[in-house]
Enzyme design. Structure first.
Site, PDB file in Angstrom:
ATOM      1  N   THR A  13       0.826  -1.214   0.000  1.00  0.00           N
ATOM      2  CA  THR A  13       0.000   0.000   0.000  1.00  0.00           C
ATOM      3  C   THR A  13       0.859   1.263   0.000  1.00  0.00           C
ATOM      4  O   THR A  13       0.734   2.113  -0.882  1.00  0.00           O
ATOM      5  CB  THR A  13      -0.921  -0.007   1.240  1.00  0.00           C
ATOM      6  OG1 THR A  13      -1.654  -1.234   1.218  1.00  0.00           O
ATOM      7  CG2 THR A  13      -1.881   1.159   1.230  1.00  0.00           C
ATOM      8  N   VAL A  14       1.742   1.387   0.983  1.00  0.00           N
ATOM      9  CA  VAL A  14       2.522   2.632   1.089  1.00  0.00           C
ATOM     10  C   VAL A  14       3.562   2.704  -0.039  1.00  0.00           C
ATOM     11  O   VAL A  14       3.766   3.767  -0.639  1.00  0.00           O
ATOM     12  CB  VAL A  14       3.178   2.766   2.481  1.00  0.00           C
ATOM     13  CG1 VAL A  14       3.980   4.062   2.563  1.00  0.00           C
ATOM     14  CG2 VAL A  14       2.115   2.737   3.572  1.00  0.00           C
ATOM     15  N   LYS A 105       8.362   1.032  11.799  1.00  0.00           N
ATOM     16  CA  LYS A 105       8.407   1.404  13.230  1.00  0.00           C
ATOM     17  C   LYS A 105       8.751   0.216  14.127  1.00  0.00           C
ATOM     18  O   LYS A 105       9.439   0.374  15.134  1.00  0.00           O
ATOM     19  CB  LYS A 105       7.083   2.037  13.659  1.00  0.00           C
ATOM     20  CG  LYS A 105       5.857   1.131  13.525  1.00  0.00           C
ATOM     21  CD  LYS A 105       4.940   1.528  12.409  1.00  0.00           C
ATOM     22  CE  LYS A 105       3.970   0.414  12.095  1.00  0.00           C
ATOM     23  NZ  LYS A 105       2.912   0.745  11.208  1.00  0.00           N
ATOM     24  N   GLU A 129      10.591   9.475   8.817  1.00  0.00           N
ATOM     25  CA  GLU A 129       9.412  10.301   9.122  1.00  0.00           C
ATOM     26  C   GLU A 129       8.115   9.491   9.099  1.00  0.00           C
ATOM     27  O   GLU A 129       7.222   9.690   9.930  1.00  0.00           O
ATOM     28  CB  GLU A 129       9.310  11.457   8.106  1.00  0.00           C
ATOM     29  CG  GLU A 129       8.174  12.422   8.357  1.00  0.00           C
ATOM     30  CD  GLU A 129       8.324  13.174   9.675  1.00  0.00           C
ATOM     31  OE1 GLU A 129       9.235  13.992   9.783  1.00  0.00           O
ATOM     32  OE2 GLU A 129       7.529  12.920  10.611  1.00  0.00           O
ATOM     33  N   VAL A 132       6.210   7.111  12.205  1.00  0.00           N
ATOM     34  CA  VAL A 132       5.361   7.558  13.317  1.00  0.00           C
ATOM     35  C   VAL A 132       4.327   8.559  12.808  1.00  0.00           C
ATOM     36  O   VAL A 132       4.682   9.604  12.256  1.00  0.00           O
ATOM     37  CB  VAL A 132       6.204   8.234  14.430  1.00  0.00           C
ATOM     38  CG1 VAL A 132       5.298   8.654  15.595  1.00  0.00           C
ATOM     39  CG2 VAL A 132       7.306   7.306  14.920  1.00  0.00           C
ATOM     40  N   GLU A 190      -3.400  -3.753  11.052  1.00  0.00           N
ATOM     41  CA  GLU A 190      -2.191  -4.443  10.601  1.00  0.00           C
ATOM     42  C   GLU A 190      -2.572  -5.885  10.257  1.00  0.00           C
ATOM     43  O   GLU A 190      -3.617  -6.380  10.693  1.00  0.00           O
ATOM     44  CB  GLU A 190      -1.154  -4.483  11.731  1.00  0.00           C
ATOM     45  CG  GLU A 190      -0.678  -3.125  12.232  1.00  0.00           C
ATOM     46  CD  GLU A 190       0.389  -2.485  11.359  1.00  0.00           C
ATOM     47  OE1 GLU A 190       1.224  -3.213  10.812  1.00  0.00           O
ATOM     48  OE2 GLU A 190       0.371  -1.260  11.208  1.00  0.00           O
ATOM     49  N   ASP A 201       1.766  -1.455  18.413  1.00  0.00           N
ATOM     50  CA  ASP A 201       2.134  -0.491  17.358  1.00  0.00           C
ATOM     51  C   ASP A 201       2.301   0.917  17.957  1.00  0.00           C
ATOM     52  O   ASP A 201       3.260   1.628  17.636  1.00  0.00           O
ATOM     53  CB  ASP A 201       1.027  -0.512  16.279  1.00  0.00           C
ATOM     54  CG  ASP A 201       1.270   0.503  15.188  1.00  0.00           C
ATOM     55  OD1 ASP A 201       2.114   0.250  14.324  1.00  0.00           O
ATOM     56  OD2 ASP A 201       0.606   1.566  15.209  1.00  0.00           O
ATOM     57  N   LYS A 205       5.839   3.407  18.376  1.00  0.00           N
ATOM     58  CA  LYS A 205       5.943   4.816  17.988  1.00  0.00           C
ATOM     59  C   LYS A 205       6.379   5.694  19.171  1.00  0.00           C
ATOM     60  O   LYS A 205       7.236   6.571  19.026  1.00  0.00           O
ATOM     61  CB  LYS A 205       4.600   5.270  17.409  1.00  0.00           C
ATOM     62  CG  LYS A 205       4.270   4.531  16.101  1.00  0.00           C
ATOM     63  CD  LYS A 205       2.820   4.675  15.688  1.00  0.00           C
ATOM     64  CE  LYS A 205       2.543   3.912  14.389  1.00  0.00           C
ATOM     65  NZ  LYS A 205       1.115   3.777  14.081  1.00  0.00           N
TER      66      LYS A 205
HETATM   67  N1  HSE Z   1      -1.965  -0.051  11.804  1.00  0.00           N
HETATM   68  C1  HSE Z   1      -1.472   1.270  11.965  1.00  0.00           C
HETATM   69  C2  HSE Z   1      -2.632   2.163  12.439  1.00  0.00           C
HETATM   70  C3  HSE Z   1      -0.887   1.769  10.675  1.00  0.00           C
HETATM   71  O1  HSE Z   1      -3.762   1.672  12.511  1.00  0.00           O
HETATM   72  O2  HSE Z   1      -2.424   3.317  12.727  1.00  0.00           O
HETATM   73  C4  HSE Z   1       0.076   2.893  10.815  1.00  0.00           C
HETATM   74  O3  HSE Z   1       1.155   2.601  11.637  1.00  0.00           O
END
Ligand code: HSE
Length: 437
Positions: A13-14, A105, A129, A132, A190, A201, A205
């Site tokens: 995706t990213v 991360k 960048e 987070v 995720e 997660d 961060k």
């Molecule tokens: N799974 C993470 C969220 C994606 O829901 O924010 C971004 O780190």
């Protein structure tokens, strides 16, 4: 015009968002950079699926190592994720003298100290960048914009999936499991949703940000983590009665020779700006001695918002390359010799306000037994509410405490939960409310 060559590893995706921006927003990027960011190679295990991007001939490959070893590539963008092959490829790229960008991360939180050192030893940058807060420029803010400040605290909503789920529980009184299913259907969570809902997660961060804020190494193992899976519509309703919303907060506080770094569901007053941050949006409030409070707000995940941050790193690095420099800004904010050995305060020592929901039998003497145990552990009650109907003979009894010490709270609850008149483990939610102090 000068051309900076980029090798992209991982086109999920990213990664696809990064490719789209490099190809489709090339003219705007070039007009700002004064050079071309050229997407030279893209590696992914799947190079057949149509991602809606027109890749030039010969760009796609299934072999990430050829990209890392390509002498023409200046910047490697790691968008694979995880801590296995991604780590190996990042270290390979650094070893080859390439600049590296990652949004990983989990990898930085667990092995960032080693990776940053490897980059410093080689004289290259490892930029992050997008690791987070998605599109929010929090890393740049910490490393550059707030450089004159002593950071006092950071409080953030840093996981879009959890914020979406809590918004659903709050606005629609939806049970946690149903809200999680919706988040998964919409593709927010995720691959392993426990990373989101168990707060891991978010901990990744805040572990990174805590290091940046106070000039210390990343220390994930000592970040306290509690997720949102036990939050019920009943707790949300009680929170509202007392004037609070429940958010999964990452809290980091400067306590002089120690810091706090914790992730847990938290009740915050309606007038706290973070209480109005809903859905998948992220936000973070940073308090510095010169600036006072600043807040960033924006999409914490998703293709284009996260890709926007990756490109900002690419442009920074390209500017350094054009100026013939690197390592201009220390990865963890302060110069290596100024990194301090600062402890994260054990959770037992934290002092805050608490919400307790007891499942207590509705009979004489029960309340005084519970409040007696709390009193013996130095926990004083600020307000109380008993409301609702009996379920299995017990009623929810809710109490809000004055400031109490976490260790005392745990001891008291262990005793209370053993009482015959208490039918379920007590629900505990910490409260951040300066007006209660
Ligand atoms: N799974 C993470 C969220 C994606 O829901 O924010 C971004 O780190």
């Amino acid at each position: 015009m000068k051309q900076i060559n980029i090798g992209l590893l991982g086109c999920g995706t990213v990664g696809t968002g990064v490719a789209k921006l490099l190809i489709e927003s090339s003219s705007v990027i070039t007009s700002r950079l004064g050079a071309i960011l050229n997407l030279k190679r893209v590696a992914d295990i799947d190079i057949e699926t149509d991602r809606g991007v027109q890749f030039p001939q010969g760009v796609l490959t299934t072999d990430a190592h050829t990209v890392v070893n390509d002498p023409d590539i200046d910047i490697i963008v790691e968008m694979i994720g995880g801590e296995g092959i991604a780590r190996e490829l990042i270290l390979g790229a650094i070893e080859n003298g390439k600049q590296v960008i990652t949004a990983n991360k989990a990898l930085l939180a667990s092995q960032g100290n080693t990776l940053f050192q490897a980059a410093a030893d080689k004289g290259v940058d490892l930029a992050f960048e997008a690791a987070v807060g998605g599109c929010m420029p929090i890393i740049k803010s910490m490393r550059e914009s707030l450089v004159a400040n002593q950071i006092n605290s950071m409080t953030g909503i840093l996981n879009g999936t959890c914020n979406y789920i809590l918004t659903k529980i709050t606005d629609e009184r939806m049970p946690f499991e149903d809200a999680l299913s919706e988040a998964q259907q919409k593709g927010y969570a995720e691959a392993d949703p426990s990373l989101d809902v168990e707060g891991i997660d978010t901990a990744h961060k805040i572990a990174i940000l805590t290091a940046l804020a106070y000039g210390m190494n990343i220390n994930l193992p000592n970040v306290f983590i509690e997720g949102i899976s036990k939050i019920t519509p009943l707790d949300v309703a009680f929170a509202e009665h007392f004037g609070y919303r429940i958010k999964l907060l990452a809290i980091s506080k400067n306590k002089g020779n120690q810091v706090q770094a914790r992730v847990h569901p938290t009740m915050i007053p309606f007038d706290n700006l973070l209480s109005s941050v809903n859905g998948t949006v992220n936000a973070i409030m940073v308090s510095g001695d010169a600036v006072g409070d600043i807040m960033l707000y924006g999409r914490g995940a998703g293709m284009m918002p996260t890709a926007s941050s990756v490109i900002s790193d690419a442009v920074d690095i390209a500017r350094n390359l054009m100026a013939g420099t690197s390592q201009r800004i220390p990865a963890l904010c302060v110069q290596k010799e100024h990194i301090q050995n600062i402890n994260i305060m054990p959770m037992d020592e934290i002092e805050t306000h608490y919400y307790f929901r007891f499942a207590a039998l509705d009979k004489p003497g029960v309340l005084s037994t519970i409040s007696g145990i709390l009193g013996r552990h130095d926990i004083s009650i600020q307000s109380m509410q008993q409301k609702g109907r009996k379920t299995n003979g017990s009623v929810p009894v809710v109490m809000i405490s004055h400031v109490a010490k976490e260790a005392d709270v745990r001891k008291a609850l262990a005793e209370i939960d053993h009482l015959d008149v208490v039918s379920q483990p007590t629900m505990l939610i910490r409260i951040e409310d300066e007006k209660l102090d």
